[in-house]
Design an enzyme around this catalytic site. Structure first.
Site, mmCIF file in Angstrom:
data_model
loop_
_atom_site.group_PDB
_atom_site.id
_atom_site.type_symbol
_atom_site.label_atom_id
_atom_site.label_comp_id
_atom_site.label_asym_id
_atom_site.label_seq_id
_atom_site.Cartn_x
_atom_site.Cartn_y
_atom_site.Cartn_z
ATOM 1 C CG ASP A 67 -1.360 126.111 82.938
ATOM 2 O OD1 ASP A 67 -0.804 126.852 82.315
ATOM 3 O OD2 ASP A 67 -2.355 125.374 82.709
ATOM 4 C CG ASN A 136 -9.320 117.138 79.300
ATOM 5 O OD1 ASN A 136 -9.412 118.399 79.495
ATOM 6 N ND2 ASN A 136 -8.382 116.306 79.556
ATOM 7 C CG HIS A 138 -7.438 120.672 80.622
ATOM 8 N ND1 HIS A 138 -6.395 119.825 80.044
ATOM 9 C CD2 HIS A 138 -7.508 121.723 79.905
ATOM 10 C CE1 HIS A 138 -5.947 120.239 78.931
ATOM 11 N NE2 HIS A 138 -6.550 121.561 79.083
ATOM 12 C CD GLU A 143 -5.295 117.114 82.301
ATOM 13 O OE1 GLU A 143 -6.383 117.393 81.883
ATOM 14 O OE2 GLU A 143 -4.339 116.867 81.330
#
Ligand code: F6R
Length: 243
Positions: A67, A136, A138, A143
């Site tokens: 990414d 979280n 991801h 996400e």
């Protein structure tokens, strides 16, 4: 999923580097999928030393990064492009024409993402994908959401990710709001995956990953669908899990 519990972060880094070195030894022209962030820094340090001592040869290796922030200039101090050159590519014998990092600047992101997927396919697919995980859950910048994208795409970062990543920026307002990331299928198509998780705040992600259930609300749980995944963590992180 195979679980490896290391003594500490140093040992995670060594173990991860040895997995990468083994993939290259088995196939010198292998294709690696690579992450950024705090977690893989130690792995990259080990790989740089191993390259200097001749234990690992990157000359025929191809890489695809997971990414990149969007929008961001390549030479911004916080771009993942800068991160990868600072932590790895500037210090090893890789042919930089074999290095691929998503563009944080392309005007036509849809076209860029399509071509990124094409380039992975043309390279023969990813042999070893290295991942970190967000607090979280991801992976890449996939996400938590009701639905996840399959392939490389542009996405909005969650408030949580922007807050967590603001530690690298002078001010939270400077954190890019979007990113270009490999999708879930891009990641799951890799022949082998290792995921490095260290830090008490990520213990719930490990619990979710070992729960036997999958949910798009914790994208890392989708790795349970893959037949060759190694989760590498440490004793302190494991101690905070419910396992
Ligand atoms: C980075 C990436 C992210 C990170 C994750 C954990 O390329 O894909 O999913 O792996 O945000 O980051 P750290 O290691 O900084 O906790």
């Amino acid at each position: 999923m195979q679980l490896i519990i290391c003594k500490d972060y140093e040992e995670i880094s060594k173990r991860a580097a040895s997995e990468v070195a083994a993939a290259i030894a088995a196939k010198p022209d292998c294709v690696l999928g690579l992450p950024t962030g705090s977690t893989p820094v130690g792995m990259y340090k080990n790989l740089v030393s191993m390259n200097k001592t001749g234990e690992v040869d990157f000359s025929s290796v191809t890489t695809f990064n997971l990414d990149e922030y969007y929008p961001i200039e390549k030479d911004d101090s916080q771009s993942y492009y800068t991160f990868m050159y600072d932590n790895l590519f500037s210090h090893i014998n890789i042919n930089t024409s074999n290095v691929h990092i998503p563009s944080g600047q392309s005007e036509d992101t849809e076209k860029f993402c399509f071509e990124y997927e094409e380039a992975i396919r043309e390279a023969g697919g990813i042999d070893l994908q290295v991942l970190g995980a967000g607090v979280n859950g991801h992976i890449g910048f996939n996400e938590p959401d009701d639905a996840l994208s399959l392939c490389t795409h542009k996405t909005a970062l969650t408030k949580n990710t922007i807050e967590v990543n603001s530690r690298f920026f002078d001010d939270i307002s400077k954190v890019p709001t979007h990113a270009v990331t490999m999708g879930i299928k891009t990641i799951l198509d890799a022949r082998k995956i290792i995921i490095l998780i260290s830090g008490e705040s990520k213990a719930p992600v490990i619990d979710a990953m070992l729960s036997g259930k999958i949910t798009t609300r914790c994208p890392a749980t989708l790795l349970q669908l893959h037949k060759d995944v190694i989760l590498i963590t440490d004793v302190a992180t494991m101690a905070k899990t419910e396992k």
